[in-house]
Design an enzyme around this catalytic site. Structure first.
Site, PDB file in Angstrom:
ATOM      1  N   ASP A   1      -4.281  11.166   7.877  1.00  0.00           N
ATOM      2  CA  ASP A   1      -3.028  10.692   8.460  1.00  0.00           C
ATOM      3  C   ASP A   1      -2.621  11.471   9.697  1.00  0.00           C
ATOM      4  OD1 ASP A   1      -2.407   8.585   6.652  1.00  0.00           O
ATOM      5  OD2 ASP A   1      -2.117  10.116   5.132  1.00  0.00           O
TER       6      ASP A   1
ATOM      7  N   GLU B   1       0.887  -1.157   0.000  1.00  0.00           N
ATOM      8  CA  GLU B   1       0.000   0.000   0.000  1.00  0.00           C
ATOM      9  C   GLU B   1       0.927   1.209   0.000  1.00  0.00           C
ATOM     10  OE1 GLU B   1      -3.846   1.496  -0.123  1.00  0.00           O
ATOM     11  OE2 GLU B   1      -3.143  -0.546  -0.345  1.00  0.00           O
TER      12      GLU B   1
END
Length: 268
Positions: free
Chosen positions: A60, A49
């Site tokens: 994030d 990924e």
């Protein structure tokens, strides 16, 4: 997309889960980033990924935000990321490669052109982190036109309606969130999500990979025991990169041992 199907069929036969590491392309520089990716695969990663550096990665936490900043500081562009992807694919023809993106980067040169480029370099899937399922039609349609699996996130509080949509539109794998919030090993994944995994299977969703806060082998084996097809770990891996910026060889050695342990746990 077939690479995911082949992978999950092989793992199923061996009665083991997938271990999928996440890193940002170009962190901390192109050359070391390619070495990192080779190391992850050599140590047992079943799929990749990969993030493309983005200035405002909403999903994030600080660890992966810093990875983005390091890649930017090294001058890494989306065009260079695609060149890297072509190199990775040439060297590793069978491993599934997924991209974790934000919509602005997909829009940049047009949605269709983006997915066409993904197909050209051998990408298997794309997850657009800031596009909810109900707004995903132009993305998933372009993805399928170019043989790219559209990946959708299944949050821990998903209702039946959302589960059905994720199952209906997703291909490749389903990204099952351990918890809500942002990524980060410091926010450890919650308890395994048996009920969601059972529902996703009932609705014939693509196999579920559990992610967010996965930082220990115990969490990988717990995810597999709960019925997930495997686990994704990002922040814990990126932390190893961050900690060893001054010693690239030590960085690779630590990554190798971390990934080996996480992969071993997927066989539990």
């Amino acid at each position: 997309m077939e690479r995911y199907e082949n992978l999950f069929a092989q793992l199923n036969d061996r009665r083991e889960g997938a271990f999928v590491p996440f890193v940002t392309l170009g962190d901390p520089g192109i050359e070391q980033s390619l070495k990192i990716i080779d190391t992850l695969i050599d140590a047992g990663a079943n799929a990749l990924e990969l993030g493309v550096p983005f200035s405002d990665p909403l999903a994030d936490g600080p660890t992966i935000q810093n990875a983005n900043l390091r890649a930017f500081a090294a001058g890494v562009t989306p065009a260079q990321c695609f060149e890297m992807l072509a190199l990775i694919r040439e060297k590793h023809p069978t491993i599934p490669i997924g991209l974790l993106m934000y919509a602005n980067l997909v829009f940049n040169n047009g949605i269709d052109a983006f997915y066409a480029r993904c197909e050209q370099v051998g990408v298997d899937s794309v997850l657009v982190a800031d596009v909810p399922v109900e707004e995903s039609a132009p993305f998933r349609q372009a993805a399928l036109r170019h043989n790219i699996a559209p990946i959708f996130i299944c949050p821990p509080n998903a209702d039946d309606d959302l589960l059905r949509q994720v199952a209906s539109y997703g291909r490749g794998y389903t990204y099952l969130l351990s918890r809500s919030g942002v990524t980060g090993a410091e926010n450890r994944g919650a308890l395994p999500l048996h009920h969601l995994i059972e529902k996703l299977k009932e609705y014939h969703a693509a196999p579920a990979l559990q992610g967010f806060g996965i930082s220990s082998p115990e969490q990988v084996s717990a995810a597999v025991r709960a019925g997930a097809a495997g686990a994704i770990s990002g922040s814990a891996i990126v932390k190893i990169i961050e900690k060893n910026l001054a010693s690239p060889e030590q960085m690779l050695a630590e990554l190798r041992s971390f990934v080996s342990a996480m992969k071993a746990a997927s066989r539990a």
